[in-house]
Motif scaffolding. Structure first.
Motif, PDB file in Angstrom:
ATOM      1  N   SER A  21      10.536  60.536  18.378  1.00 51.76           N
ATOM      2  CA  SER A  21      11.609  60.304  19.341  1.00 51.76           C
ATOM      3  C   SER A  21      11.267  61.097  20.589  1.00 51.76           C
ATOM      4  CB  SER A  21      12.960  60.762  18.774  1.00 51.76           C
ATOM      5  OG  SER A  21      13.983  60.626  19.753  1.00 51.76           O
ATOM      6  N   LEU A  22      11.140  60.389  21.713  1.00 46.55           N
ATOM      7  CA  LEU A  22      10.652  61.018  22.934  1.00 46.55           C
ATOM      8  C   LEU A  22      11.501  60.575  24.118  1.00 46.55           C
ATOM      9  CD1 LEU A  22       8.436  62.657  24.445  1.00 46.55           C
ATOM     10  CD2 LEU A  22       7.139  60.512  24.611  1.00 46.55           C
ATOM     11  N   SER A  23      11.993  61.558  24.863  1.00 46.94           N
ATOM     12  CA  SER A  23      12.722  61.271  26.094  1.00 46.94           C
ATOM     13  C   SER A  23      11.956  61.870  27.262  1.00 46.94           C
ATOM     14  CB  SER A  23      14.135  61.858  26.040  1.00 46.94           C
ATOM     15  OG  SER A  23      14.921  61.206  25.067  1.00 46.94           O
ATOM     16  N   LEU A  24      11.586  61.025  28.209  1.00 49.23           N
ATOM     17  CA  LEU A  24      10.903  61.447  29.429  1.00 49.23           C
ATOM     18  C   LEU A  24      11.877  61.242  30.576  1.00 49.23           C
ATOM     19  CD1 LEU A  24       7.491  59.660  28.771  1.00 49.23           C
ATOM     20  CD2 LEU A  24       8.095  62.033  28.255  1.00 49.23           C
ATOM     21  N   ASP A  25      12.495  62.322  31.010  1.00 47.69           N
ATOM     22  CA  ASP A  25      13.586  62.224  31.970  1.00 47.69           C
ATOM     23  C   ASP A  25      14.654  61.299  31.395  1.00 47.69           C
ATOM     24  OD1 ASP A  25      12.243  63.953  33.806  1.00 47.69           O
ATOM     25  OD2 ASP A  25      10.942  62.279  34.324  1.00 47.69           O
ATOM     26  N   GLU A  26      14.973  60.185  32.067  1.00 49.55           N
ATOM     27  CA  GLU A  26      16.014  59.298  31.560  1.00 49.55           C
ATOM     28  C   GLU A  26      15.463  58.195  30.657  1.00 49.55           C
ATOM     29  OE1 GLU A  26      14.652  57.830  35.593  1.00 49.55           O
ATOM     30  OE2 GLU A  26      15.163  59.735  34.658  1.00 49.55           O
ATOM     31  N   ASN A  27      14.168  58.186  30.399  1.00 51.01           N
ATOM     32  CA  ASN A  27      13.548  57.133  29.592  1.00 51.01           C
ATOM     33  C   ASN A  27      13.383  57.586  28.145  1.00 51.01           C
ATOM     34  OD1 ASN A  27      13.232  55.381  31.839  1.00 51.01           O
ATOM     35  ND2 ASN A  27      11.400  56.502  32.455  1.00 51.01           N
ATOM     36  N   ALA A  28      13.829  56.757  27.209  1.00 51.61           N
ATOM     37  CA  ALA A  28      13.769  57.099  25.786  1.00 51.61           C
ATOM     38  C   ALA A  28      12.828  56.140  25.063  1.00 51.61           C
ATOM     39  CB  ALA A  28      15.164  57.041  25.168  1.00 51.61           C
ATOM     40  N   LEU A  29      11.939  56.696  24.243  1.00 50.08           N
ATOM     41  CA  LEU A  29      10.980  55.919  23.466  1.00 50.08           C
ATOM     42  C   LEU A  29      11.000  56.381  22.018  1.00 50.08           C
ATOM     43  CD1 LEU A  29       7.997  56.115  25.985  1.00 50.08           C
ATOM     44  CD2 LEU A  29       9.293  54.047  25.450  1.00 50.08           C
ATOM     45  N   ARG A  30      10.572  55.497  21.129  1.00 50.51           N
ATOM     46  CA  ARG A  30      10.473  55.829  19.712  1.00 50.51           C
ATOM     47  C   ARG A  30       9.279  55.082  19.128  1.00 50.51           C
ATOM     48  NH1 ARG A  30      14.535  52.614  21.093  1.00 50.51           N
ATOM     49  NH2 ARG A  30      14.689  50.542  20.128  1.00 50.51           N
ATOM     50  N   GLY A  31       8.752  55.606  18.013  1.00 55.84           N
ATOM     51  CA  GLY A  31       7.600  54.947  17.398  1.00 55.84           C
ATOM     52  C   GLY A  31       6.667  55.960  16.780  1.00 55.84           C
ATOM     53  N   GLY A  32       5.371  55.769  16.976  1.00 52.38           N
ATOM     54  CA  GLY A  32       4.366  56.653  16.402  1.00 52.38           C
ATOM     55  C   GLY A  32       3.155  56.729  17.305  1.00 52.38           C
ATOM     56  N   ALA A  33       2.366  57.791  17.126  1.00 57.27           N
ATOM     57  CA  ALA A  33       1.188  57.987  17.968  1.00 57.27           C
ATOM     58  C   ALA A  33       0.171  58.854  17.243  1.00 57.27           C
ATOM     59  CB  ALA A  33       1.576  58.629  19.292  1.00 57.27           C
ATOM     60  N   ASP A  34      -1.095  58.671  17.618  1.00 60.44           N
ATOM     61  CA  ASP A  34      -2.191  59.510  17.144  1.00 60.44           C
ATOM     62  C   ASP A  34      -2.963  60.002  18.360  1.00 60.44           C
ATOM     63  OD1 ASP A  34      -2.121  59.238  14.135  1.00 60.44           O
ATOM     64  OD2 ASP A  34      -2.218  57.126  14.706  1.00 60.44           O
ATOM     65  N   LEU A  76      -1.344  48.904  27.378  1.00 60.85           N
ATOM     66  CA  LEU A  76      -2.115  49.670  28.346  1.00 60.85           C
ATOM     67  C   LEU A  76      -3.368  50.204  27.663  1.00 60.85           C
ATOM     68  CD1 LEU A  76      -2.417  51.027  31.128  1.00 60.85           C
ATOM     69  CD2 LEU A  76      -1.133  52.971  30.206  1.00 60.85           C
ATOM     70  N   LYS A  77      -4.530  49.798  28.170  1.00 60.07           N
ATOM     71  CA  LYS A  77      -5.807  50.287  27.661  1.00 60.07           C
ATOM     72  C   LYS A  77      -6.478  51.114  28.758  1.00 60.07           C
ATOM     73  CE  LYS A  77      -6.637  46.322  24.591  1.00 60.07           C
ATOM     74  NZ  LYS A  77      -7.577  45.207  24.256  1.00 60.07           N
ATOM     75  N   ILE A  78      -6.910  52.320  28.392  1.00 62.04           N
ATOM     76  CA  ILE A  78      -7.566  53.209  29.350  1.00 62.04           C
ATOM     77  C   ILE A  78      -8.913  53.631  28.779  1.00 62.04           C
ATOM     78  CG2 ILE A  78      -7.372  55.319  30.708  1.00 62.04           C
ATOM     79  CD1 ILE A  78      -4.389  55.252  30.273  1.00 62.04           C
ATOM     80  N   GLU A  79      -9.955  53.460  29.583  1.00 62.28           N
ATOM     81  CA  GLU A  79     -11.297  53.867  29.175  1.00 62.28           C
ATOM     82  C   GLU A  79     -12.046  54.388  30.392  1.00 62.28           C
ATOM     83  OE1 GLU A  79     -15.359  52.095  27.062  1.00 62.28           O
ATOM     84  OE2 GLU A  79     -13.712  50.764  27.589  1.00 62.28           O
ATOM     85  N   ARG A  80     -12.412  55.633  30.348  1.00 59.91           N
ATOM     86  CA  ARG A  80     -13.184  56.262  31.421  1.00 59.91           C
ATOM     87  C   ARG A  80     -12.558  55.995  32.795  1.00 59.91           C
ATOM     88  NH1 ARG A  80     -17.970  54.710  32.461  1.00 59.91           N
ATOM     89  NH2 ARG A  80     -17.917  52.659  31.470  1.00 59.91           N
ATOM     90  N   ALA A  81     -11.298  56.378  32.932  1.00 59.94           N
ATOM     91  CA  ALA A  81     -10.560  56.306  34.201  1.00 59.94           C
ATOM     92  C   ALA A  81     -10.327  54.878  34.684  1.00 59.94           C
ATOM     93  CB  ALA A  81     -11.261  57.120  35.283  1.00 59.94           C
ATOM     94  N   THR A 126      -3.657  56.816  20.814  1.00 57.83           N
ATOM     95  CA  THR A 126      -3.285  55.505  20.279  1.00 57.83           C
ATOM     96  C   THR A 126      -1.805  55.567  19.934  1.00 57.83           C
ATOM     97  OG1 THR A 126      -5.490  55.165  19.338  1.00 57.83           O
ATOM     98  CG2 THR A 126      -3.716  53.753  18.528  1.00 57.83           C
ATOM     99  N   ALA A 127      -1.018  54.629  20.468  1.00 59.28           N
ATOM    100  CA  ALA A 127       0.424  54.708  20.267  1.00 59.28           C
ATOM    101  C   ALA A 127       1.032  53.313  20.232  1.00 59.28           C
ATOM    102  CB  ALA A 127       1.082  55.542  21.367  1.00 59.28           C
ATOM    103  N   ALA A 128       2.102  53.192  19.458  1.00 57.44           N
ATOM    104  CA  ALA A 128       2.920  51.979  19.427  1.00 57.44           C
ATOM    105  C   ALA A 128       4.364  52.427  19.630  1.00 57.44           C
ATOM    106  CB  ALA A 128       2.760  51.243  18.105  1.00 57.44           C
ATOM    107  N   LEU A 129       4.945  52.052  20.763  1.00 51.27           N
ATOM    108  CA  LEU A 129       6.243  52.574  21.157  1.00 51.27           C
ATOM    109  C   LEU A 129       7.213  51.444  21.472  1.00 51.27           C
ATOM    110  CD1 LEU A 129       4.967  55.373  23.580  1.00 51.27           C
ATOM    111  CD2 LEU A 129       5.620  55.636  21.189  1.00 51.27           C
ATOM    112  N   LYS A 130       8.484  51.734  21.256  1.00 55.02           N
ATOM    113  CA  LYS A 130       9.550  50.817  21.619  1.00 55.02           C
ATOM    114  C   LYS A 130      10.579  51.571  22.448  1.00 55.02           C
ATOM    115  CE  LYS A 130       9.155  47.763  17.587  1.00 55.02           C
ATOM    116  NZ  LYS A 130       9.866  47.126  16.455  1.00 55.02           N
ATOM    117  N   GLY A 131      11.298  50.809  23.283  1.00 52.57           N
ATOM    118  CA  GLY A 131      12.306  51.448  24.105  1.00 52.57           C
ATOM    119  C   GLY A 131      13.309  50.455  24.634  1.00 52.57           C
TER     120      GLY A 131
END
Length: 648
Positions: free
Chosen positions: A298-311, A394-399, A322-327
């Motif tokens: 359970s993660l709140s970033l300012d007013e944004n709330a997300l839930r799920g799992g991450a590695d 969102l995929k990020i690889e070497r900037a 690596t993450a799968a999140l819902k909000g």
């Protein structure tokens, strides 16, 4: 009464004897006995390099200067602990009986030299103690000397610390304070540790169950609280000396930038919506190689709330995620990663004349992590766009970041494709999008502040821009696209009224369909196939739009009065200059007059009569047509097109 006197006398004699023993017992002898017991239990030698004095206050025991506690055999030659002064507290009753039970160690200005070997064991784990030492710390018989050993409290004030984890960078800290209370050798220890990685205090307080087992490298229950700059966290679970742990973490930070600075990290200016303030809770597993698993997150970033799992893999460079999140609806309206256009939505004419922003874009965040994050949200808001229910990856690889729409609901329709930001060798942005059923009034209103075109659109867009500011990117845009609209209308612009003063639509141009394709090169958009179909008119357009320079040179050509015997009257209108103050005038050099059948004078006269009727003036000659059209077009075109472009 005699019994009471005897008891009191015995107590007085015992106390007097104890004082006499303590008074005449040399401090050096107590130090030697204490050193022998410490070495016996730990396998490490204690060296007293300075004066040793017996003390009554504030601690009963000895004070020794220039003390060194030997390191593990496999570690370096430097001692594990050195101290300018070390106070060793002993139990008075045991001392009177001839035992040395150490109850307290207090070091002033100590230096700790900590390191780990390849298997994760630290040099603070004592492996060389006497095998016949009782596990409970009670007395043992060795060579006829009876002695007991237990340390109930350890205090380090103003310590310096050098920590060298195997295969990793050395960490050095100053002003470390430690208070350890361990009254039961087989029980729980209470820890109060204050670190100052960057000058600001970071405090750890908690309990370590079975502390002796923990020091031997076994997994032990731990409850620990952390307090730092505007931040706090709590851990309850299992851990060992290697740093591995498994348990529930909860935390909150009112200022993550201040927290990063307090932890010795390089502070990053985090945009609002991405975690200036954070609330966090997760079942967390951590391994010494830097891998973190988060479940029931359970993660709140300012007013944004997300839930799920991450590695996460913090040991990788850059960090792997690596993450799968819902909000629910996420608000990123404070983000403006690509700069702000002076002439964007809501911008006034004074700001608009300044063009695109030339402020440098800081895209360094693209290099902080690699990985993939999937996001399933009910909505998303940015500074210019509001999306409905959306699935994004969102995929990020070497900037290089690729944001994929799978699809998203936007502007009343759907949008799918990819947006790319690449900061490997300078910043570039690109996109390849397909859209359908997009409401143009909503789309253009949010993206460009223009809300006078109504109708549903479908089409494609491909673009590429390079630069380190919004101005550079817009001046470098290359790409192509096309758009098609069904029935719709323009408000504030009556195309039919330009050609037919008696047949206008009250300031609105209604069209049956509209289509166009375009190409972009070096920040300039070119189009030569705009087609719009109206009930009594048709219109075509061609020209260029300077996306970087914010200017245009476009010719819009409506055609009226077409029939079987006439191709109609076409009156080109040329729009030139700045987006914000264009010059609008009819281009009579390209005026196409009616093509009449020369063999049929009757038909020619019919056209003249029709023109006289439509234009409201007599038309008998070619010059009459030119004069009438010029007056009519100059008047109506300027009035209608200025309304269309939002002018006065």
């Amino acid at each position: 009464m005699r019994l009471i006197l005897r008891i009191l006398s015995a107590i007085v004699i015992t106390v007097a004897a104890g004082i006499a023993i303590l008074t005449f017992l040399p401090g050096q002898k107590i130090a030697e006995l204490a050193a022998q017991q410490i070495e016996k239990q730990t396998g490490r030698q204690v060296v007293f390099g300075g004066d040793v004095r017996f003390s009554f206050w504030p601690t009963l025991g000895i004070q020794a200067d220039n003390v060194a506690f030997a390191n593990a055999d496999w570690a370096g030659p430097e001692p594990l602990l050195t101290a300018g002064r070390l106070t060793i507290g002993v139990d008075a009753a045991d001392l009177i009986r001839g035992d040395i039970r150490i109850t307290e160690l207090t070091a002033i200005i100590p230096h700790l030299n900590l390191e780990t070997r390849e298997d994760g064991i630290g040099n603070w784990v004592f492996e060389g103690g006497s095998s016949d030492a009782p596990a409970d710390g009670t007395a043992s018989e060795t060579g006829g000397d009876k002695a007991s050993f237990a340390i109930e409290a350890v205090t380090l004030n103003g310590a310096s610390l050098r920590y060298a984890p195997f295969g990793q960078d050395v960490i050095e800290m100053n002003q470390v304070d430690l208070s350890l209370k361990w009254p039961d050798p087989n029980g729980t220890a209470n820890v109060d540790l204050t670190l100052r990685p960057a000058g600001k205090p970071v405090r750890l307080q908690g309990e370590v169950g079975r502390f002796k087992s923990f020091l031997l490298g076994e997994v032990t229950s731990i409850g620990m609280s952390l307090t730092a700059e505007a931040s706090k966290a709590r851990f309850d679970g299992l851990a060992d000396l290697t740093g591995a742990f498994d348990g529930r973490i909860t935390g909150a930070s009112e200022d993550t930038r201040a927290l990063m600075a307090a932890l010795g990290m390089e502070p990053v200016e985090i945009p609002r919506g991405l975690g200036r303030k954070v609330l966090f809770a997760a079942d967390t597993t951590y391994t010494p190689d830097g891998r973190i698993s988060l479940r029931d997150l359970s993660l709140s970033l300012d007013e944004n709330a997300l839930r799920g799992g991450a590695d996460l893999n913090l040991g990788a460079s850059p960090m792997q995620v690596t993450a799968a999140l819902k909000g629910d609806v996420l608000d990123f309206s404070a983000l403006d990663a690509l700069g702000t256009t002076a002439g964007g939505a809501g911008g006034g004419s004074e700001a608009s004349s300044q063009g695109w922003s030339t402020d440098p874009i800081d895209a360094s965040m693209l290099g902080l992590a690699d990985g993939q994050i999937s996001l399933d949200v009910q909505g998303l808001k940015t500074s210019s766009v509001t999306l409905g229910p959306s699935r994004l990856t969102l995929k990020i690889e070497r900037a290089r970041a690729v944001l994929s729409f799978l699809p998203v609901q936007a502007f009343g329709g759907s949008l799918q494709g990819d947006l790319i930001a690449n900061n490997r060798n300078g910043l570039s942005v690109a996109g390849k999008l397909q859209f359908a059923n997009i409401e143009m009034r909503e789309a253009l209103g949010q993206l460009a502040g223009y809300d006078k075109l109504n109708g549903e659109a479908l089409g494609t867009l491909e673009f590429l821009g390079v630069g380190n500011s919004m101005d550079q990117i817009m001046r470098s845009l290359d790409g192509k696209g096309n758009v098609e609209l069904g029935k719709g209308f323009f408000t504030g612009f009556d195309l039919q009224a330009i050609m037919d003063p008696n047949g206008g639509n009250g300031g609105t141009t209604i069209f049956e369909g509209l289509s166009a394709s375009f190409a972009m090169a070096d920040g300039t958009l070119r189009n030569d196939d705009l087609r719009a179909a109206l009930k009594v008119l048709k219109a075509e357009g061609e020209g260029r739009v300077g996306l970087g320079a914010q200017d245009l040179d476009y010719t819009f050509t409506p055609t009226a009065f077409a029939s079987e015997t006439s191709s109609g009257v076409s009156v080109p209108v040329r729009i030139r200059g700045s987006w914000f103050d264009p010059e609008i005038k009819p281009d009579l050099s390209k005026l196409v007059q009616p093509k009449l059948d020369e063999a049929e004078e009757k038909a020619k006269q019919a056209v003249r009569d029709k023109l006289s009727e439509e234009l409201g003036v007599p038309v008998e000659t070619k010059e009459d047509v030119n004069d009438a059209l010029k007056r009519r077009v100059e008047e109506e075109a300027r009035k209608q097109l200025l309304k269309f472009l939002g002018g006065n």
